[in-house]
Design an enzyme around this catalytic site. Structure first.
Site, mmCIF file in Angstrom:
data_model
loop_
_atom_site.group_PDB
_atom_site.id
_atom_site.type_symbol
_atom_site.label_atom_id
_atom_site.label_comp_id
_atom_site.label_asym_id
_atom_site.label_seq_id
_atom_site.Cartn_x
_atom_site.Cartn_y
_atom_site.Cartn_z
ATOM 1 C CB THR A 262 -16.856 -12.236 32.025
ATOM 2 O OG1 THR A 262 -17.222 -12.386 33.396
ATOM 3 C CG2 THR A 262 -15.362 -12.426 31.885
ATOM 4 C CD GLU B 34 -12.232 -14.465 30.855
ATOM 5 O OE1 GLU B 34 -12.612 -14.300 29.673
ATOM 6 O OE2 GLU B 34 -12.955 -14.938 31.748
ATOM 7 C CE LYS C 12 -18.579 -37.784 28.861
ATOM 8 N NZ LYS C 12 -17.876 -38.056 30.052
ATOM 9 C CD1 TRP D 101 -18.306 -35.919 25.710
ATOM 10 C CD2 TRP D 101 -16.788 -34.360 25.215
ATOM 11 N NE1 TRP D 101 -17.648 -35.615 26.869
ATOM 12 C CE2 TRP D 101 -16.701 -34.649 26.594
ATOM 13 C CE3 TRP D 101 -15.924 -33.406 24.694
ATOM 14 C CZ2 TRP D 101 -15.791 -34.027 27.444
ATOM 15 C CZ3 TRP D 101 -15.025 -32.779 25.522
ATOM 16 C CH2 TRP D 101 -14.958 -33.083 26.896
HETATM 17 P P1 ADP Z 1 -18.209 -13.461 28.170
HETATM 18 O O1 ADP Z 1 -18.186 -12.063 28.617
HETATM 19 O O2 ADP Z 1 -19.561 -14.091 28.036
HETATM 20 O O3 ADP Z 1 -17.189 -14.347 28.789
HETATM 21 P P2 ADP Z 1 -16.592 -13.439 25.901
HETATM 22 O O4 ADP Z 1 -16.792 -12.472 24.809
HETATM 23 O O5 ADP Z 1 -15.383 -13.377 26.685
HETATM 24 O O6 ADP Z 1 -17.856 -13.269 26.691
HETATM 25 O O7 ADP Z 1 -16.846 -14.930 25.386
HETATM 26 C C1 ADP Z 1 -15.829 -15.833 25.147
HETATM 27 C C2 ADP Z 1 -16.392 -17.134 24.666
HETATM 28 O O8 ADP Z 1 -17.171 -16.958 23.475
HETATM 29 C C3 ADP Z 1 -15.337 -18.120 24.250
HETATM 30 O O9 ADP Z 1 -14.776 -18.772 25.358
HETATM 31 C C4 ADP Z 1 -16.122 -19.055 23.335
HETATM 32 O O10 ADP Z 1 -16.868 -19.999 24.070
HETATM 33 C C5 ADP Z 1 -17.078 -18.117 22.671
HETATM 34 N N1 ADP Z 1 -16.571 -17.771 21.334
HETATM 35 C C6 ADP Z 1 -15.926 -16.678 20.957
HETATM 36 N N2 ADP Z 1 -15.655 -16.705 19.644
HETATM 37 C C7 ADP Z 1 -16.132 -17.879 19.172
HETATM 38 C C8 ADP Z 1 -16.165 -18.520 17.890
HETATM 39 N N3 ADP Z 1 -15.676 -17.952 16.814
HETATM 40 N N4 ADP Z 1 -16.730 -19.744 17.814
HETATM 41 C C9 ADP Z 1 -17.253 -20.348 18.893
HETATM 42 N N5 ADP Z 1 -17.269 -19.797 20.118
HETATM 43 C C10 ADP Z 1 -16.710 -18.581 20.252
#
Ligand code: ADP
Length: 545
Positions: free
Chosen positions: A186, A331, A442, A447
């Site tokens: 990540t 993940e 918040k 929210w």
């Molecule tokens: P990192 O390596 O930073 O964890 P990821 O590519 O795994 O990167 O990121 C996952 C996160 O990206 C998700 O949990 C969500 O918060 C955000 N995300 C992915 N796709 C979308 C989407 N279409 N809209 C909003 N948030 C998104």
């Protein structure tokens, strides 16, 4: 009683063999670091992946050992996807946009023994190689004549010299489909990076699912351009789904700017493309002022962060390109949901359809999802109630590599992965992300969705990018402000932008202030870095105080 069907393990090598036998002449086109265009077929890919497998055997490299890649989307990286995993080793795709110290950290953590890197990453590798004593083979993904004479990297060889010494026939080993195939860290925006370790089974099942009509709908009739990088979460699984379907594959190499992507799309008659919103923003800003149109592009999958509704409209109304909004995570391999309409929604008025298409979409078979409250109780699917999004399924992480399991058991003993996203789910099963848990604002016990606030700002014609964060407030806990980067040459005042919110969200949700910035900080995977923005605005004081 057990079924009496063959139990063949689902292996990545079988995707490659299938591609070579059944659509061997399917084209793979790559823009190389050198700038030229390289063309070959799935048959060539399979043959060269086999040479690579031999080269790894000869090192020797044991079953399960890790091979790192620092590479763009290109044919040699494809060969690593199939040759490394197919021969039973684990491909560790490394994000070159990470800080060099982080790169050394992930390489040591993964215990990479081979690193194959592209010409453009030579300075990076020169900076980190001394910190990675476990690497026993350094390989530059280039022709022999491009290898620098005095790189300072011990034993550096060119990929072509290395694999060229071996035959292109190889019998792929057969093993348990739960064997590890590849890994991805990540971005580490919250602490040290953590790795998801994918298996042959999870990857193959994900490849099937990704190609489904209500998912990415990839077929042999498509020419697919993944702008989404192969160095992060397997380019959303497209390399594997491509081998499975035999689509033409167009790989952009290092050139991700609007002009290069547009020209490649047109030259190769791309029908379908995938990327994060920031990439499409660059493409739209390039073609818009020039009045250019797409002659072949039909669909684009946009995900990784929230796709602003203005972008969906720009693609659909301006260019007749269908936008599929997707949600996923490292993940979860990464696809979780994708937004396509159901039959009963086809007759809805356009604005009603648009409200649905803005959502992150419906779960793919293989991903079970629910939203829960702080006590872990499941919340209703009414499209209004928001809660923590939890998922489970065969391509979702159980335990981090060399780490712990983040899964949470429910009252039935089912173990769910907490995504860290806050979402609603409507009665038709369409999920909508309102925020990352850590970004939720918040205010007065309620929210406020930062994504809603950003989407509205990005709907303003002068705004290139917007990021909403909460600022501490003595009475309301937090109040939202929106940081805005304007399009080149565009102008808008704070008051005009705040007025733009009126009627679009409730009054109390309208941000307290607009902060104009030159650029919104972007992280290694093309997403807004709110942590850095908060640091940049640490001395900021709300005008309402
Ligand atoms: P990192 O390596 O930073 O964890 P990821 O590519 O795994 O990167 O990121 C996952 C996160 O990206 C998700 O949990 C969500 O918060 C955000 N995300 C992915 N796709 C979308 C989407 N279409 N809209 C909003 N948030 C998104």
């Amino acid at each position: 009683m057990l079924g009496l069907m063959q139990s063949q393990p689902l292996l990545i090598s079988s995707l490659m063999e299938f591609a070579a036998r059944h659509h061997g002449d399917g084209e793979i086109v790559s823009r190389r670091v050198e700038g030229d265009i390289h063309r070959y077929t799935y048959r060539d890919l399979a043959a060269r992946a086999k040479r690579l497998a031999h080269a790894l055997d000869a090192l020797p490299l044991a079953f399960g050992d890790r091979v790192g890649s620092l590479a763009w989307n290109g044919y040699r990286h494809m060969e690593m996807y199939f040759g490394v995993s197919g021969s039973g080793r684990v491909l560790h795709t490394i994000n070159p946009r990470l800080h060099p110290d982080q790169i050394a950290w992930v390489m040591n953590h993964a215990e990479d023994q081979v690193l194959c890197f592209e010409l453009s990453f030579l300075p990076l590798v020169q900076a980190v190689h001394k910190k990675c004593p476990m690497v026993k083979k350094w390989v530059m993904l280039c022709d022999a004549d491009k290898l620098p004479a005095d790189s300072g990297i011990p034993g550096l060889v060119s990929y072509e010299d290395w694999i060229g010494a071996y035959p292109d026939t190889y019998v792929w080993p057969q093993f348990d489909e739960n064997t590890a195939s590849s890994m991805c860290y990540t971005s580490g925006t919250t602490g040290d990076p953590k790795a998801a370790l994918y298996s042959h089974r999870s990857t193959t099942l994900h490849a099937y699912a990704a190609a489904l009509p209500d998912v990415m709908c990839i077929s042999a009739r498509d020419a697919v351009l993944p702008v989404v990088p192969m160095f992060h979460v397997n380019a959303w699984g497209i390399p594997y789904s491509a081998a499975l379907t035999g689509c033409k594959l167009v790989l952009p190499g290092p050139a991700m700017d609007g002009q290069s992507i547009y020209e490649l799309m047109e030259a190769e008659q791309v029908t379908y493309a995938a990327g994060v919103p920031t990439v499409w923003q660059m493409l739209l800003s390039y073609i818009g002022p020039k009045g250019l149109k797409f002659s072949s592009l039909k669909r684009t999958v946009i995900g990784g962060s929230a796709c602003p509704p203005a972008m969906i409209t720009a693609f659909q109304e301006g260019y007749g390109v269908e936008v599929l909004h997707a949600w996923g995570m490292t993940e979860i391999s990464p696809l979780g949901t994708l937004c396509t309409l159901k039959n009963k929604q086809l007759k809805l008025p356009k604005d009603e359809q648009m409200k649905i298409l803005q959502k992150q979409g419906r779960a793919i078979y293989g991903v079970d999802m629910k939203i829960v409250n702080g006590e872990g109780q499941e919340l209703p699917w009414d499209g209004k109630t928001y809660g923590d999004l939890m998922v489970k399924g065969p391509w979702i992480l159980d335990t981090y590599y060399k780490g712990s399991s983040p899964l949470v058991a429910d009252e039935y003993g089912q173990r769910w992965f907490p995504t860290g996203d806050v979402a609603t789910i409507d009665p038709d099963g369409f999920m909508q992300i309102t925020d990352r848990t850590k970004d939720v604002i918040k205010s007065g016990g309620e929210w406020i969705s930062s994504i809603d606030i950003e989407n509205i700002a990005m709907g303003h014609p002068s705004v290139a990018m917007a990021a909403c964060i909460g600022m501490p407030h003595p009475k309301w806990d937090e109040r939202p402000i929106v940081a805005v980067a304007l399009k080149a040459g565009a102008q808008v005042t704070r008051e005009e932008l705040l007025q733009f919110y009126e009627g679009k969200i409730a009054k109390w949700q309208i941000p307290d202030d607009v902060v104009f910035v030159d650029a919104i900080p972007i992280g290694a995977t093309g997403k807004m870095l709110k942590v850095r923005l908060r640091q940049e605005l640490k001395d900021y004081v709300l005008p309402t105080l």
